[in-house]
Design an enzyme around this catalytic site. Structure first.
Site, PDB file in Angstrom:
ATOM      1  CD  GLU A 121      -3.169   0.726   2.131  1.00 20.06           C
ATOM      2  OE1 GLU A 121      -3.457   1.686   2.848  1.00 20.06           O
ATOM      3  OE2 GLU A 121      -3.692  -0.394   2.237  1.00 20.06           O
ATOM      4  CG  ASP A 130      -2.221  -0.771   5.726  1.00 16.28           C
ATOM      5  OD1 ASP A 130      -1.052  -1.142   5.503  1.00 16.28           O
ATOM      6  OD2 ASP A 130      -2.500   0.304   6.275  1.00 16.28           O
ATOM      7  CE1 TYR A 158      -3.247  -1.878   9.431  1.00 15.79           C
ATOM      8  CE2 TYR A 158      -5.076  -2.717  10.737  1.00 15.79           C
ATOM      9  CZ  TYR A 158      -4.613  -2.038   9.632  1.00 15.79           C
ATOM     10  OH  TYR A 158      -5.503  -1.513   8.723  1.00 15.79           O
TER      11      TYR A 158
END
Length: 631
Positions: free
Chosen positions: A7, A103, A305
């Site tokens: 990404e 992601d 994350y």
């Protein structure tokens, strides 16, 4: 060749390094049987109305509702995006297999799927699903690549969300602008932004309508402990003075003395919303900035994350905890006691049933360097200490309740003492650095009392005023969005209500910032207030569907059900089409009334010095470039 699509260029670089794709090419890396390329976040978007029919570029009530069938996507108009997309398109055509390295979340899945759709990808696709960008996590992820089909429902939910936002955002914004905007500016309506604004306006009206009342309470000191009369507040000073006179004629007697030992539960690990709330409360950071700092820490491999809405870890992570604690050198005085024994596997920390795509935000085994910004260091410190604190013992406390009476008037007091710090040990230094809090009655040190003991006391009258509800701060607004406007203090109940919250953790900060940019809300110190334009907009919207946090929460719940494969995305779309169609018919038939905008109000104020004060005084012209943008 296998094609990996990340990404961001920085993530592609990390992946390429691990895979041995060390040859840098124009727009990608090559080596060891891999091509590794990247997007810059969103490359595609849903088509705009005029992309379907040129005449829809002009806003007119008779064109509404606009309902494309089918919905289409297009490349974002940007030279850099177009150039990089051509590289991706060619690599997709020439490769044998695609590995989606976007992601690992709903938005990331949607971004990548749309790019592959636009590139007409017919090749087999696998999914890299990782929770941190460390070398170990990337290697582990490539050893356990998942079939793309496993994430089909995630994509369907993301696509349904985008279509729902488009249907409501495009149609309702044009509808209200043309009906009530008086051709002055755009009235922006959104599936999440409008109920969020409605909550702020509602709270503001409650504050403005609040009538402060004076009250009097009877208090007395017995053996240096302050007791409060356990009766209704007195509405007049005369009654209070009569009560005081009565108290002076009688002695104090202890009726009951009870000490209960208890435990104060450890705080939960951070999800994104809880981290944003804590950073706002402690440092005054906006939700948007906190997301920026924690995202940077993730990309620098120091934390996992961040765009998550769970406060739990998966059970498989338990064996890795000692290694992470061992690597946290700066916190060795706090981690050493933990590492001296087995790390507990508590259900309040490890629970697979509470973890879907990702686990809570925790540090990785890569400790940060001194090169971090001050803000990043502070955010990392919040995450690190919370991670350590969950493995400490519970804090042991004693709660004391003392009841007494003076004549026939009952009195009581409470006290609370910490017997063993437990997890609070982690925050001892922090508490010393914070300014001293006002002394509270429940923090009194209470001596041993005996039931039946009597003695002299010193009665007083305490005069107070009732307080209005508090204006939202960014922290309390985030919590309200998470629970669809309901006041929830219990952590377990809040966890259960997340499915019905409005917006997602990753989008709430952007929604709040959008309301600021559109001049619907403003900051006054830490408080968030609606501007007069924001208030008028909510007052103009008669349909509860648009501004009810509970109903928006129900839509959010359905989107989560789509994600789990328990609800049909096509049915969700049909429900929204019906709602938009009914809304359009209803609003078009309403009586039109003009909304006064900030600029108009200020002009009137300048002309008329006796005009009531406006809550907003920025006087800035509104930015209408995002007129058709949906949120």
């Amino acid at each position: 060749m296998k094609l990996c699509i990340a990404e961001k260029p920085s993530v592609a670089r990390d992946i390429a390094k691990v895979l041995g794709a060390n040859m840098s090419k124009q727009g990608y890396f090559e080596g060891n049987g891999y091509w590794v390329t990247w997007t810059f976040g969103h490359f595609c978007t849903l088509k705009e109305p005029h992309d379907y029919e040129p005449h829809l570029k002009s806003w007119a009530l008779f064109n509404l509702p606009i309902i494309p069938e089918p919905f289409g996507i297009k490349l974002i108009s940007n030279a850099g995006v177009e150039k990089q997309f051509k590289t991706i398109e060619k690599l997709v055509t020439d490769c044998n297999e695609v590995i989606n390295c976007g992601d690992a979340g709903q938005e990331g899945e949607l971004i990548q799927r749309w790019v592959l759709q636009k590139a007409k990808c017919k090749k087999p696709v696998k999914r890299l699903w990782i929770s941190s960008l460390t070398e170990e996590a990337i290697k582990e992820g490539f050893n356990n690549l998942k079939p793309a089909e496993d994430y089909q429902n995630l994509y369907l939910a993301g696509n349904a969300r985008a279509i729902g936002d488009w249907l409501l955002g495009i149609n309702a914004t044009r509808l209200f602008t043309k009906k009530f905007g008086g051709n002055k500016t755009v009235l922006s309506i959104g599936r999440v932004q409008t109920p969020t604004l409605a909550m702020i306006v509602q709270r503001q009206k409650e504050i403005e309508a609040f009538s402060t009342e004076e009250y009097w309470e009877l208090k007395t000191k017995y053996r240096d402990v302050l007791f409060t009369a356990a009766i209704d507040r007195l509405k007049t000073k005369e009654k209070a003075e009569k009560g005081l006179h009565y108290l002076k004629q009688n002695i104090f007697e202890i009726l009951s003395f009870e000490i209960k030992e208890g435990k104060e539960k450890n705080p939960r690990l951070f999800d994104l919303t809880a981290l944003q709330v804590e950073a706002n409360r402690k440092f005054g950071y906006s939700a948007e900035n906190t997301l920026k700092y924690i995202q940077s820490l993730y990309e620098k491999k120091h934390t996992t994350y961040p765009r998550v809405d769970t406060t739990y870890l998966s059970e498989s992570l338990h064996p890795k905890i000692p290694g992470i604690l061992q690597s946290m050198n700066f916190y060795s005085d706090l981690t050493t006691p933990l590492l001296a024994q087995t790390i507990p596997k508590s259900k309040t920390v490890f629970d697979d049933a509470k973890v879907t795509d990702h686990h809570a935000i925790i540090p990785t085994e890569i400790a940060p360097s001194a090169s971090l910004s001050r803000e990043e260091k502070l955010i990392y410190d919040l995450v690190a200490k919370r991670f350590i604190a969950v493995f400490y013992p519970e804090c042991k406390i004693s709660n004391t309740l003392v009841e007494g009476q003076v004549g026939t008037i009952p009195f009581k007091t409470t006290g609370r003492q910490i017997l063993e710090l437990g997890w609070r040990e982690v925050y001892v230094k922090d508490n010393k650095e914070e300014p001293e809090k006002k002394h509270k009655e429940d923090e009194q040190t209470i001596p041993e009392f005996k039931v039946g003991e009597k003695g002299p006391h010193k009665p007083v009258i305490h005069q107070g005023k009732t307080s209005p509800p508090k204006a939202y701060t960014e922290a309390t607004l985030l919590r309200a969005m998470e629970t669809a406007g309901k006041q929830v203090d219990d952590e377990e109940l809040r966890e259960m209500m997340k499915n019905n919250g409005i917006g997602r953790p990753s989008t709430r900060a952007n929604i709040i910032e959008t309301l600021f940019k559109r001049n619907y809300i403003e900051r006054k110190k830490k408080n968030i207030l609606a501007t007069s334009t924001g208030v008028q907009l909510i007052d103009t919207i008669q349909d509860e569907l648009l501004k009810s946090p509970e109903l928006t929460g129900e839509w959010e719940f359905k989107l989560r059900k789509i994600e789990r494969g328990e609800y049909d995305a096509a049915q969700f779309k049909e429900e929204l089409i019906t709602m938009v169609t009914d809304l359009t018919r209803k609003v078009i038939n309403e009586k039109a009334k003009a909304i006064f905008f900030e600029e108009e109000i200020q002009t009137k104020e300048k002309k008329s010095p006796h005009h009531g004060r406006s809550r907003q005084s920025s006087g800035k012209k509104r930015n209408v470039r995002n007129a058709g943008k949906i949120n």
